[in-house]
Design an enzyme around this catalytic site. Sequence first.
Site, PDB file in Angstrom:
ATOM      1  N   GLU A 143       1.507  -1.596  -0.288  1.00 59.01           N
ATOM      2  CA  GLU A 143      -0.653  -0.140   0.179  1.00 59.01           C
ATOM      3  C   GLU A 143       0.956   1.252   0.495  1.00 59.01           C
ATOM      4  O   GLU A 143       1.928   0.863  -0.074  1.00 59.01           O
ATOM      5  CB  GLU A 143      -0.878  -0.187   0.961  1.00 59.01           C
ATOM      6  CG  GLU A 143      -1.863  -0.851   0.669  1.00 59.01           C
ATOM      7  CD  GLU A 143      -2.681  -0.388   1.831  1.00 59.01           C
ATOM      8  OE1 GLU A 143      -3.014  -0.125   3.204  1.00 59.01           O
ATOM      9  OE2 GLU A 143      -3.891  -1.497   1.771  1.00 59.01           O
ATOM     10  N   HIS A 178      -9.136  10.522   2.183  1.00 59.94           N
ATOM     11  CA  HIS A 178      -8.584   9.288   1.468  1.00 59.94           C
ATOM     12  C   HIS A 178      -8.679   9.269  -0.036  1.00 59.94           C
ATOM     13  O   HIS A 178      -9.567   9.968  -0.945  1.00 59.94           O
ATOM     14  CB  HIS A 178      -9.811   8.078   2.010  1.00 59.94           C
ATOM     15  CG  HIS A 178      -9.096   6.713   1.137  1.00 59.94           C
ATOM     16  ND1 HIS A 178      -9.122   6.400   0.233  1.00 59.94           N
ATOM     17  CD2 HIS A 178      -8.248   5.644   2.469  1.00 59.94           C
ATOM     18  CE1 HIS A 178      -8.776   5.166   0.218  1.00 59.94           C
ATOM     19  NE2 HIS A 178      -8.264   4.950   1.498  1.00 59.94           N
ATOM     20  N   ARG A 227      -1.383   9.244   0.905  1.00 65.10           N
ATOM     21  CA  ARG A 227      -2.774   9.495   1.014  1.00 65.10           C
ATOM     22  C   ARG A 227      -2.834  11.509   1.036  1.00 65.10           C
ATOM     23  O   ARG A 227      -3.431  11.604   0.160  1.00 65.10           O
ATOM     24  CB  ARG A 227      -4.295   9.512   1.935  1.00 65.10           C
ATOM     25  CG  ARG A 227      -3.648   7.830   1.558  1.00 65.10           C
ATOM     26  CD  ARG A 227      -4.664   7.005   2.673  1.00 65.10           C
ATOM     27  NE  ARG A 227      -4.381   5.910   2.472  1.00 65.10           N
ATOM     28  CZ  ARG A 227      -5.091   5.132   3.764  1.00 65.10           C
ATOM     29  NH1 ARG A 227      -5.511   5.138   4.978  1.00 65.10           N
ATOM     30  NH2 ARG A 227      -5.920   3.987   3.846  1.00 65.10           N
ATOM     31  N   HIS A 245     -11.331  10.536   5.593  1.00 61.44           N
ATOM     32  CA  HIS A 245     -11.462   9.191   5.970  1.00 61.44           C
ATOM     33  C   HIS A 245     -10.923   9.308   7.427  1.00 61.44           C
ATOM     34  O   HIS A 245     -11.503   8.310   8.241  1.00 61.44           O
ATOM     35  CB  HIS A 245     -10.139   8.853   5.172  1.00 61.44           C
ATOM     36  CG  HIS A 245      -9.908   6.967   4.681  1.00 61.44           C
ATOM     37  ND1 HIS A 245     -11.050   6.174   5.046  1.00 61.44           N
ATOM     38  CD2 HIS A 245      -8.881   6.681   5.441  1.00 61.44           C
ATOM     39  CE1 HIS A 245     -10.450   4.812   5.431  1.00 61.44           C
ATOM     40  NE2 HIS A 245      -9.574   5.410   5.145  1.00 61.44           N
ATOM     41  N   ARG A 253      -1.617   9.720   8.825  1.00 62.30           N
ATOM     42  CA  ARG A 253      -1.666   8.178   8.583  1.00 62.30           C
ATOM     43  C   ARG A 253      -1.096   7.338   8.077  1.00 62.30           C
ATOM     44  O   ARG A 253      -1.641   7.534   6.737  1.00 62.30           O
ATOM     45  CB  ARG A 253      -3.315   7.786   9.262  1.00 62.30           C
ATOM     46  CG  ARG A 253      -2.884   5.776   9.980  1.00 62.30           C
ATOM     47  CD  ARG A 253      -4.225   6.045  10.302  1.00 62.30           C
ATOM     48  NE  ARG A 253      -5.742   5.522   9.671  1.00 62.30           N
ATOM     49  CZ  ARG A 253      -5.520   4.731   8.034  1.00 62.30           C
ATOM     50  NH1 ARG A 253      -4.691   3.414   8.197  1.00 62.30           N
ATOM     51  NH2 ARG A 253      -6.599   4.949   7.442  1.00 62.30           N
TER      52      ARG A 253
END
Length: 514
Positions: free
Chosen positions: A112, A226, A272, A329, A364
């Site tokens: 990811e 997100h 992100r 998100h 995050r």
Amino acid sequence: MSQYDCIIVGSGIAALATAAEICEKMSVLVITKGSIRDSNSSLAQGGVAATISKRDHWKAHFEDTCYAGRFHNLPEAVELLVQQGKLDIEQLIQNGMTFDKDANGHIHLGMEGAHQQPRILHAGGDATGRKLIQFFIERVNKNVTIMEHTMVTDIHVVDNRALGVWISGENQQERYISGKHIVLATGGCGAIFDVTSNSPFVTGDGLAMAYRAGASLVDLEFTQFHPTLLYIEGTCKGLVSEAVRGEGAVLVDDEGRRIMKGLHPLEDLAPRDVVARTIQKVRADGREVYLDISMISQFSERFPTITKLVSNAGLSLDRKKIPVAPGMHFLMGGIRTDLFGRTSVERLYAVGEVACTGVHGANRLASNSLLEGLVFAKQLANVLRQPTRDSNEKFKENNKYVMKTLHLPKKMEIQQIMSRYVGIERDETGLRKALHFFEQYVNQTSFFQCNVKRFTKEEVELLNMVTVGWLITKAALKRTESRGGHFRTDYPNEVSHWLQKRIPSSLKQQLEVS
């Protein structure tokens, strides 16, 4: 019962993992606004990060977490997360939790954004959160009292000590329950924005209650959007996991051009905040953005939840393109806690997304949220299991409650203001407009001393949303730099030097010593 050893507010991974750790020795009540499965954790598709591969190392996970967090992280919190997280995942597996395996019978590890190594464990393809929640429900079911469709409306605090909670059930009847320990595990505040991946129940209730109780909050300006929510004709239809890009999917515009090509060394797997802002700019230019999944074979088997989501939205995957847009998100800030979940109010604790240990910094890292819930639930349980002196304090009505009525906006108004002025990109002009909107309600006399027992659940929810919107806006105005999930277009260049380095020398020295 009207008194418990521990009252846990929320039903996500942090709430249930905490309950599982203490329920055999303590009386535990779990209270949730919806059903036991109505949480952001249940919606989590991506997976859980852990360095269980022999080719991986916790120091690399540490570095990735700090890089994504723009080095605003608390190093000791990150070190705890990545070292203890590996052990907790291994213990979960020993206890019967099953994760997806490859053809050779080894646990499949996905990739990811902003991770150096494949280290993401999945369960049921893209149903990891749902599988973990079911695992913990089965563990706590016989030993914990679960109260569903019930809203905790306020925390009762006397002399900086939490003594119990007020609740309101389906019949709107108010009731008081006392507890030796009160744990907030209510998630973040995604539903105060009009486009979000969050459950509609996540309206910042824990944050607002903690603020009214006198607890310290921190870093609320850091809100993660997100990049890829399924977005059709102006409506969010759900989350499309970052794991899709981890498997090779790329972001393209409506003419098929790759929008992340050359913009970041990691391209489509950049952090992100970088990807979300890029998509936002492309859409602002009048172009649509899609996830091109043509390179992923057997997509429906690999991502059954997303496949169902797309089908339910009336789209076909035959085109191999999924329309996406960014949405709120995750909240990196929250109720300030130590590494054991303790807040500034005695016997009031916070764990999971509602808490801020400093582990996520300004942004995050993907798939660290479920891991956070597991690791810090165990940390908190270590404190809750310690013997405490029983409180003989009797319930006292707090005389500060003076207001009988409040003038409150509609939910849609709050969501639109937050998305328009306190969203992916911010500036002083827009933030001051948002602040003016919120202060016409917050500045009512004794706004924070209102007696919520006189309000309906819907009114309490609006009060909480106004409170949290106001707090986030004030924090965003105060931080005049761009970092992570907080991007100021009037201070845009200060983010650049965080992007250029991987990890500061001070942290490198600490890692070499450890």
